[in-house]
Scaffold this active site. Structure first.
Site, PDB file in Angstrom:
ATOM      1  N   LYS A 270       0.822  -1.212   0.000  1.00  0.00           N
ATOM      2  CA  LYS A 270       0.000   0.000   0.000  1.00  0.00           C
ATOM      3  C   LYS A 270       0.857   1.265   0.000  1.00  0.00           C
ATOM      4  CE  LYS A 270      -4.314  -1.929   1.520  1.00  0.00           C
ATOM      5  NZ  LYS A 270      -3.950  -3.326   1.826  1.00  0.00           N
TER       6      LYS A 270
HETATM    7  C1  LIG Z   1      -4.525  -4.412   1.147  1.00  0.00           C
HETATM    8  C2  LIG Z   1      -3.830  -5.729   1.114  1.00  0.00           C
HETATM    9  C3  LIG Z   1      -4.229  -6.770   0.233  1.00  0.00           C
HETATM   10  C4  LIG Z   1      -5.440  -6.648  -0.657  1.00  0.00           C
HETATM   11  O1  LIG Z   1      -5.304  -5.710  -1.690  1.00  0.00           O
HETATM   12  P1  LIG Z   1      -6.586  -5.137  -2.462  1.00  0.00           P
HETATM   13  O2  LIG Z   1      -6.086  -3.985  -3.257  1.00  0.00           O
HETATM   14  O3  LIG Z   1      -7.567  -4.734  -1.401  1.00  0.00           O
HETATM   15  O4  LIG Z   1      -7.123  -6.236  -3.313  1.00  0.00           O
HETATM   16  C5  LIG Z   1      -3.487  -7.931   0.230  1.00  0.00           C
HETATM   17  N1  LIG Z   1      -2.415  -8.096   1.023  1.00  0.00           N
HETATM   18  C6  LIG Z   1      -1.994  -7.131   1.869  1.00  0.00           C
HETATM   19  C7  LIG Z   1      -0.811  -7.390   2.747  1.00  0.00           C
HETATM   20  C8  LIG Z   1      -2.677  -5.920   1.960  1.00  0.00           C
HETATM   21  O5  LIG Z   1      -2.271  -4.974   2.816  1.00  0.00           O
END
Ligand SMILES: *Cc1c(COP(=O)(O)O)cnc(C)c1O
Length: 477
Positions: free
Chosen positions: A120
């Site tokens: 993220k």
């Molecule tokens: C947010 C997140 C996901 C999921 O990603 P999306 O964009 O919501 O599909 C998967 N793994 C981790 C570690 C995350 O922080």
């Protein structure tokens, strides 16, 4: 570039307009009016760009209302080895998102070397810069209100800490996060970050945010905004690393690659879909879910059946524990030929019957030929995959990435490199790693003393009025 709503009944907007807002006023999601095409000589020219310049090249196509020089400066300030050098000791931080070989035909795109050790950060750090830029330009300030069970909140705080014109009010369940997650958020000493530990569970935090957001007068008076996974700028910033991964895995632009993506709210893999729509030669987009397999069910059968909160399991890949996928509507809009009337109809069905089914419609065949495939993973799969990848390649992966690798393996085609997106580092999920390999994961050096740092947070009862007073006292003293 103009943006239109998937429901077709909201005014068109520019990039900077939708940057600071959430849902479109008609309840839909904003999407670009068309997908800019990148092919031939332009794609070849992008191959040699640095990550920062590649990001500027991609975003220039979507953010026509930001002067190119400003965008380039923002990207160059964001995508540095300093910001993305928090991860594995043997990673090449100058690459920003280096590709690491796991086994023949399968590699890992390292996206978790940012400040909170999860993918993220790749988009959120840029979003912080964009927010600051847009607010300064308009002479406005913004107060971000959010709820987190760990991951999203810390990525937002690390992206917005110290930014001018922005405060962050982040609710988290008191005493219910891991010591690492707690320390990661609460140790921030920046004056514009307010950590609010709510005496309750995550749902209480979310209910409080909803209640405050429903008070439109308060929201306006206190200039409340959000940074959630439907933010278009986040999705656009994620498109960049699909190009980066493609260039790292190929030598010429007539080769194809596939991507496997651990998925929750469908934001990450949606960015892959958009890269493909822009002309990037992507063979397969592999959607990997955990036990919460809403998306796997859809891509296998055409039936989209969001789960009730009570049906949503708490798993050992917790960031993928979703009941519905908030970005999914953007893909469905493309799937139904970008016809907002069809989207409205499907979402009406969803609201009244709790599901929709594409079986028997022309859209099912389109879905099958759109390149998406899927699979799901269990706790046992996760543990076995972490152990096996570690044994054969020496690379330790986190539980979410393990879901991606497990599902990726079922969809590898001869001659097409498969790239699994790394979504977090194992250091964040020590318990599951211990279960898999019998020892704790190494922690990046910058976080060695994390839990010992002084923490700063306020404890609040789950009470809407108390929260409003808390916010008001700080934003309109
Ligand atoms: C947010 C997140 C996901 C999921 O990603 P999306 O964009 O919501 O599909 C998967 N793994 C981790 C570690 C995350 O922080």
């Amino acid at each position: 570039m103009r943006y239109v709503s998937t429901r077709g009944k909201a005014p068109e907007q520019g990039f900077l307009d939708i940057l600071l807002s959430g849902l479109a006023p008609d309840g839909g999601l904003y999407v670009p009016a068309f997908y800019p095409q990148v092919a031939g000589s332009e794609l070849d020219a992008w191959r040699s760009l640095s990550y920062a310049d590649l990001a500027a090249a991609v975003l220039r196509k979507y953010a026509a209302d930001i002067p190119p020089a400003d965008l380039e400066a923002l990207c160059r300030r964001t995508y540095t080895a300093e910001v993305y050098g928090h991860g594995r000791a043997d990673s090449d931080a100058t690459q920003i998102a280096p590709l690491r070989r796991l086994e023949p035909g399968l590699s890992l795109l390292e996206l978790s070397n940012g400040p909170t050790l999860a993918f993220k950060d790749m988009a959120m750090q840029l979003l912080g810069g964009l927010f600051e830029y847009a607010l300064a330009k308009r002479g406005e300030t913004l107060n971000i209100l959010g709820a987190t069970s760990g991951d999203t909140g810390s990525a937002a705080e690390y992206a917005l800490r110290g930014r001018r014109g922005i405060r962050v009010f982040m609710l988290s369940p008191h005493g219910r996060m891991s010591a690492f997650q707690r320390a990661q958020m609460y140790s921030l000493q920046d004056a514009n970050i307010y950590n609010i530990a709510v005496e309750g569970v995550f749902d209480d935090c979310q209910d409080l945010v909803k209640a405050v957001s429903n008070d439109l007068e308060f929201k306006r008076r206190c200039r409340i905004g959000t940074v959630n996974s439907i933010n278009w700028a986040r999705v656009a910033a994620q498109v960049v690393y699909y190009f980066k991964g493609y260039f790292a895995a190929t030598r010429t632009s007539d080769e194809r690659v596939s991507f496997a993506v651990p998925s929750g709210n469908f934001g990450n893999v949606l960015a892959g879909w958009i890269a493909k729509q822009m002309g990037l030669p992507i063979a397969r987009l592999v959607v990997a879910t955990n036990e919460n397999d809403v998306l796997d069910e859809f891509f296998r059968t055409g039936r989209y059946r969001p789960r009730k909160p009570a049906e949503t399991q708490a798993t050992s890949s917790p960031s993928m524990d979703i009941s519905k996928a908030s970005n999914f509507e953007r893909y469905v809009f493309d799937l139904v030929g970008r016809d907002p009337a069809v989207v409205r109809e499907l979402w009406w069905e969803l609201d009244t019957r709790g599901e929709f089914d594409l079986a028997g419609t022309p859209w099912l065949d389109r879905m099958r030929s759109s390149g998406f495939v899927s699979g799901s993973s269990t706790h046992a799969d996760r543990i076995a995959t972490i152990a096996a990848v570690y044994r054969t390649s020496g690379v330790l992966i986190d539980p979410h990435t393990a879901d991606g690798v497990k599902v990726a393996r079922a969809h590898v085609e001869a001659g097409v490199p498969m790239i699994c997106l790394e979504t977090a580092l194992p250091a964040k999920f020590a318990d599951t790693i211990v279960e898999a390999i019998g020892r704790t994961p190494e922690r990046p050096a910058v976080y060695a003393d994390l839990e010992a740092r002084p923490q700063r947070f306020d404890v609040l009862r789950p009470d809407v009025q108390a929260l409003k007073r808390y916010i008001e006292a700080r934003v309109n003293p």
